[in-house]
Structure formats: C-alpha cells, structure tokens
Scaffold this motif. Sequence first.
Motif, PDB file in Angstrom:
ATOM      1  N   UNK A 314       0.835  -1.207   0.000  1.00 27.94           N
ATOM      2  CA  UNK A 314       0.000   0.000   0.000  1.00 27.94           C
ATOM      3  C   UNK A 314       0.870   1.258   0.000  1.00 27.94           C
ATOM      4  N   UNK A 315       2.153   1.055  -0.032  1.00 26.16           N
ATOM      5  CA  UNK A 315       3.081   2.190   0.074  1.00 26.16           C
ATOM      6  C   UNK A 315       2.856   3.193  -1.068  1.00 26.16           C
ATOM      7  N   UNK A 316       2.777   4.465  -0.698  1.00 26.66           N
ATOM      8  CA  UNK A 316       2.614   5.518  -1.701  1.00 26.66           C
ATOM      9  C   UNK A 316       1.177   5.717  -2.150  1.00 26.66           C
ATOM     10  N   UNK A 317       0.275   4.892  -1.659  1.00 26.19           N
ATOM     11  CA  UNK A 317      -1.134   5.041  -2.074  1.00 26.19           C
ATOM     12  C   UNK A 317      -1.866   6.025  -1.161  1.00 26.19           C
ATOM     13  N   UNK A 318      -2.995   6.529  -1.660  1.00 27.47           N
ATOM     14  CA  UNK A 318      -3.824   7.434  -0.852  1.00 27.47           C
ATOM     15  C   UNK A 318      -5.253   6.890  -0.858  1.00 27.47           C
ATOM     16  N   UNK A 319      -5.852   6.864   0.330  1.00 27.52           N
ATOM     17  CA  UNK A 319      -7.224   6.360   0.427  1.00 27.52           C
ATOM     18  C   UNK A 319      -8.153   7.415   1.018  1.00 27.52           C
ATOM     19  N   UNK A 320      -9.359   7.439   0.507  1.00 27.00           N
ATOM     20  CA  UNK A 320     -10.395   8.326   1.047  1.00 27.00           C
ATOM     21  C   UNK A 320     -11.186   7.566   2.100  1.00 27.00           C
ATOM     22  N   UNK A 321     -11.301   8.161   3.291  1.00 22.29           N
ATOM     23  CA  UNK A 321     -12.026   7.507   4.382  1.00 22.29           C
ATOM     24  C   UNK A 321     -13.294   8.296   4.681  1.00 22.29           C
ATOM     25  N   UNK A 382     -15.497  18.051   2.777  1.00 24.87           N
ATOM     26  CA  UNK A 382     -16.720  17.315   2.436  1.00 24.87           C
ATOM     27  C   UNK A 382     -16.369  15.935   1.894  1.00 24.87           C
ATOM     28  N   UNK A 383     -17.393  15.113   1.715  1.00 26.35           N
ATOM     29  CA  UNK A 383     -17.127  13.707   1.401  1.00 26.35           C
ATOM     30  C   UNK A 383     -16.442  13.521   0.044  1.00 26.35           C
ATOM     31  N   UNK A 384     -16.732  14.433  -0.901  1.00 19.95           N
ATOM     32  CA  UNK A 384     -16.139  14.256  -2.242  1.00 19.95           C
ATOM     33  C   UNK A 384     -14.689  14.750  -2.301  1.00 19.95           C
ATOM     34  N   UNK A 385     -14.377  15.736  -1.437  1.00 21.92           N
ATOM     35  CA  UNK A 385     -12.974  16.179  -1.350  1.00 21.92           C
ATOM     36  C   UNK A 385     -12.078  15.043  -0.891  1.00 21.92           C
ATOM     37  N   UNK A 386     -12.663  14.111  -0.135  1.00 22.17           N
ATOM     38  CA  UNK A 386     -11.882  12.969   0.368  1.00 22.17           C
ATOM     39  C   UNK A 386     -11.568  11.962  -0.732  1.00 22.17           C
ATOM     40  N   UNK A 405     -24.421   8.045  -2.703  1.00 27.17           N
ATOM     41  CA  UNK A 405     -23.489   9.074  -3.162  1.00 27.17           C
ATOM     42  C   UNK A 405     -23.552   9.297  -4.671  1.00 27.17           C
ATOM     43  N   UNK A 406     -22.954  10.415  -5.088  1.00 23.60           N
ATOM     44  CA  UNK A 406     -22.913  10.782  -6.508  1.00 23.60           C
ATOM     45  C   UNK A 406     -21.777  10.003  -7.184  1.00 23.60           C
ATOM     46  N   UNK A 411     -16.489   9.033  -9.875  1.00 21.66           N
ATOM     47  CA  UNK A 411     -15.742   8.476 -11.015  1.00 21.66           C
ATOM     48  C   UNK A 411     -14.738   9.480 -11.562  1.00 21.66           C
ATOM     49  N   UNK A 412     -15.150  10.756 -11.545  1.00 22.05           N
ATOM     50  CA  UNK A 412     -14.288  11.777 -12.141  1.00 22.05           C
ATOM     51  C   UNK A 412     -13.037  12.044 -11.300  1.00 22.05           C
ATOM     52  N   UNK A 413     -13.138  11.852  -9.971  1.00 21.88           N
ATOM     53  CA  UNK A 413     -12.002  12.274  -9.137  1.00 21.88           C
ATOM     54  C   UNK A 413     -11.145  11.125  -8.604  1.00 21.88           C
ATOM     55  N   UNK A 414     -11.728   9.930  -8.535  1.00 23.45           N
ATOM     56  CA  UNK A 414     -10.948   8.822  -7.940  1.00 23.45           C
ATOM     57  C   UNK A 414      -9.935   8.281  -8.948  1.00 23.45           C
ATOM     58  N   UNK A 415      -8.709   8.067  -8.465  1.00 25.46           N
ATOM     59  CA  UNK A 415      -7.672   7.517  -9.353  1.00 25.46           C
ATOM     60  C   UNK A 415      -8.022   6.062  -9.674  1.00 25.46           C
ATOM     61  N   UNK A 416      -8.393   5.328  -8.628  1.00 22.26           N
ATOM     62  CA  UNK A 416      -8.862   3.951  -8.853  1.00 22.26           C
ATOM     63  C   UNK A 416     -10.293   3.882  -8.340  1.00 22.26           C
ATOM     64  N   UNK A 417     -11.155   3.341  -9.165  1.00 24.37           N
ATOM     65  CA  UNK A 417     -12.577   3.310  -8.790  1.00 24.37           C
ATOM     66  C   UNK A 417     -12.881   2.033  -8.005  1.00 24.37           C
ATOM     67  N   UNK A 418     -12.443   2.074  -6.732  1.00 21.93           N
ATOM     68  CA  UNK A 418     -12.647   0.892  -5.880  1.00 21.93           C
ATOM     69  C   UNK A 418     -13.320   1.323  -4.580  1.00 21.93           C
TER      70      UNK A 418
END
Length: 445
Positions: A314-321, A382-386, A405-406, A411-418
């Motif tokens: 997971x090194x170098x990755x960023x996750x939205x919580x 806000x939730x989408x900024x995350x 959620x929208x 889809x537009x902002x997430x690098x990986x759609x997971x």
Amino acid sequence: MNLTVIGTGYVGLVSGACFAEMGNRVTCVDVDQTKIDGLKQGHLPIYEPGLETIVERNFKEGRLGFSTCLADTITESNLFFIAVGTPPGEDGSADLQYVLAVAREIGQLMTQYSVIVDKSTVPVGTADLVHAAIQEELDKRKVEIEFDVVSNPEFLKEGAAIDDFMKPDRIVVGTESPRAQDLIRQLYAPFNHNHERTIFMGVRDAEMTKYAANSMLATKISFINEISNLCELMDVDVENVRRGIGSDGRIGFSFIYPGCGYGGSCFPKDVQALIRMAQGVDYVPEVLLSVEKRNQQQKRWFTRQLEKRFDGNLSGMTFGVWGLSFKPGTDDMREAPAKVLLADLLAAGAKVLAYDPVAMETAQHELPAEWFESGDVTLVGNQYEALQQVDGLLLVTEWKPFRNPDLAAMSRTMRKKIIFDGRNQYEPDYIRNEGFEYFGVGRLG
Ligand SMILES: NC(=O)c1ccc[n+]([C@@H]2O[C@H](COP(=O)([O-])OP(=O)(O)OC[C@H]3O[C@@H](n4cnc5c(N)ncnc54)[C@H](O)[C@@H]3O)[C@@H](O)[C@H]2O)c1
C-alpha cells in the motif's frame, strides 16, 4: 424534585437535561471547567441530536444549572446521580477512581438523608464500595446521616440518546431500600408512559444486568461478523444469510449487521470488564473472550481486504475515508474502527484523506498530532474532497449522506474506482454496473 448529576458527559448531560425537562430542578456538576463554562454559554460539549434544544430550554427556564462545585448544590439536593466515566484500567477492568472520588466528595458534604445512584456502568460490588467510601467520610466527620446507594444503569444509545432516555424499554433499579425505591419511582414516573417499565431488583443484579446487556449485543455483532468471514471464504452472500436468520423471531434483525467491528465507549470496555470480573471469580468466560477477540480481528477487515487487493503493498497510495466516529449520529471516536484503520494504513506507508459529518473536531484531538503534521492524514471539508486522486474509498461509518453518493462525481475524481464498504451500505451489482470495483463484508466478490 431537586437532584444533582455528577459527570456531564454523554450520559450525565442527557440524563440531567431529560430529568429537567420533566419539571425537576437539576444541577449538572463536572470537574471540567471548560465544559461547564461552555454549557453556561449555551455550547454543548458533545454532539447528540435534539439535546441542544432541551438543554437551552431548561437552562433558560431555570430548571437546569451547571457547576464545577458539588458543595454549591448539596444543601438543596438529596438525590445524587454518579455519571462519571469508568474507563478500562490497564488490565481491562473498570477504573473506579472517578466514581469513588465522587462518592467520597458526597460523604464529605451531605447534610441529610440522601440517595446516591450509580448511573455509570460499574462492576458487580461497586455499590458496596461507594457505600463504604461515603460512610468512611461520614465517620471522619463524626456525623450520622442515613443514605442508600442504588444501581440504575443507563441503556441509552449515543445518536438516539434523548429518545432512549425519554422512552426507555426498561428502567433497571437495583435497591432493596423501600425509601430509595419510593424516591426513584417518583422520579421516573413521567418516563413510564402509562406502562410500568421500572424493574426493581437487587443492587448486584442491576450492576450485572448492564454488563450482560452490552455483552449480549456485542456477541450478536461478533457472531454475524464471524459468519461473514466464513461467507467470504465459502462463496456465500452474508446479506442473504442475515435476512434469512433475522426473520426468525427468536433471532431478530437488530445487531446482526456485518461490518468492520464495534467500537465506542461501551461495548469494548464493558466486554473486557466482564471478562475481568469473571476471572476475578476464577471463571473462564469462553464466549466473552471470543467476542472480544473476533472484534479485534474484525477491526482489521479493511486492512486484510486492501492487502489482498493490492498484493500487500500500500506504500505511496492514498485512500479516502468516509466516517471517523464509531457509529453514525455521534462525534464519539472512542475505540472507533477508523482509528485502527488509519494506524494500519499509515504503518503500511499510505496516506489518508478523511471526512466525517460531525467528528472532525473530535478527530483533531483524538488522533495523534504527528499524523496531521506529517501530512499522512488530511481532514477535508466534504465527502467528495476525500476522493481526490485516491486509490480507493473506505466507508467506515454509515452516515446517511454516504448512503446514496454521486457515483458520477466520484468516477471523475478517484484515481482507482474501488469501494471497500465496511458497513455493507451499497448494492454490489449496482456499484459494479457503474464501473466500480466493490468489496463488502461477507459479500460475493
Ligand atoms: N456513552 C454512552 O453511550 C453510555 C451509555 C450507557 C452507559 N454509559 C456509562 O456511563 C458512564 C459515563 O459515560 P459517558 O460516556 O457519559 O462519559 P464521558 O467521558 O462522556 O463523561 C464523564 C464526565 O465525568 C466527568 N468527571 C470525571 N470525574 C469527575 C468528578 N470527580 N466530578 C465531576 N465530574 C467528573 C468528566 O469530566 C466527564 O465530563 C460510563 O460508566 C459509561 O460506561 C455510557
């Protein structure tokens, strides 16, 4: 009636405000000067839906007061509710130092027959300790004053505390003193709604009832989590299993929602404290030990899923919580699964963008300052900024705004759609049809 509530936290403030709402004169006492000053100016120290209005109304109308000094209230009151914290000690047993400090203070000050009510969650035998502490202080003063110690455990849920307190399923009162029973019966009469909900019992029975209730609920959660883990390994959808067993009236639907573990200020510490009580009488509480162990492991559900999905790196990755509080409806982060998750992510070299509808201020205090200073954890507006350029969304707390959620914006902002859904909030097929990878707890992969 005139009463004093000592400890102005989630339980003390709600109890005090609700007793005042029923026409009683209540003083809420706390050692925390900032809390009391804030309350006098109308600032609530906690988030609890509906509480602000009740506090404001009763404060204005003179039925609810706040003080840091028990001595101020002592001459007016003969009914004292102890609602201070009973956090876990080093060995997991309930730390009674705050409860006993209050008991001693009452003993130093009381002037007339009084009923002292343990509302804090306390181990079996605590009423005797409270009694002894008060008596010791009376002996020191060389005065003889009668008093009774009653156990009246609180069953409110954070997030629905006002409703729970105003319309309780039951009011458990442990005392054999007819005089104390009369006083408590009179106090709780307005909460009985033409239907007697008060259950009188022995004081030790009442103390055990609280631990048994929380441990039963924790057991249900750990049980379904265990089944969900089996489902993941055996190609079974736990949501179908949940519906299949919940519809059995003997089992019911409540507390069988699979997820990333239970937290909060009650279940974890109360299960541990009951384990210590059992060990204190040389009994091995096999069920409770497993409930606790399963929950510790379940709080690592995200970590296991992430390691599997990203081959352990997971090194170098960023996750939205999404979600930091231990459950929706509260800003309480005590023992929150989000804390374990964030610690695991940071240890694995990942970064976090986190958002919670109400627990952001709590998070600033509760999470280590270095997490923010290093830039490893950023709290966003806000939730989408995350979800800006993240490698996945981790849904930890099922707040309502997260439920639908929208997905197009995501889809537009997430690098990986997971999406890793730690509370099974989403319909897997729907999410997958929108082009996301989806992982739920015990759901088909
Ligand atoms: N939070 C819940 O949902 C819940 C529900 C049922 C029962 N309980 C039990 O109720 C008790 C209180 O829980 P809480 O969540 O309200 O705790 P809390 O930490 O929110 O509040 C406790 C308050 O007691 C004050 N305090 C400590 N020592 C004091 C003293 N000597 N004099 C006056 N005030 C003092 C603290 O400053 C704090 O404001 C615990 O035993 C808990 O297990 C909690």
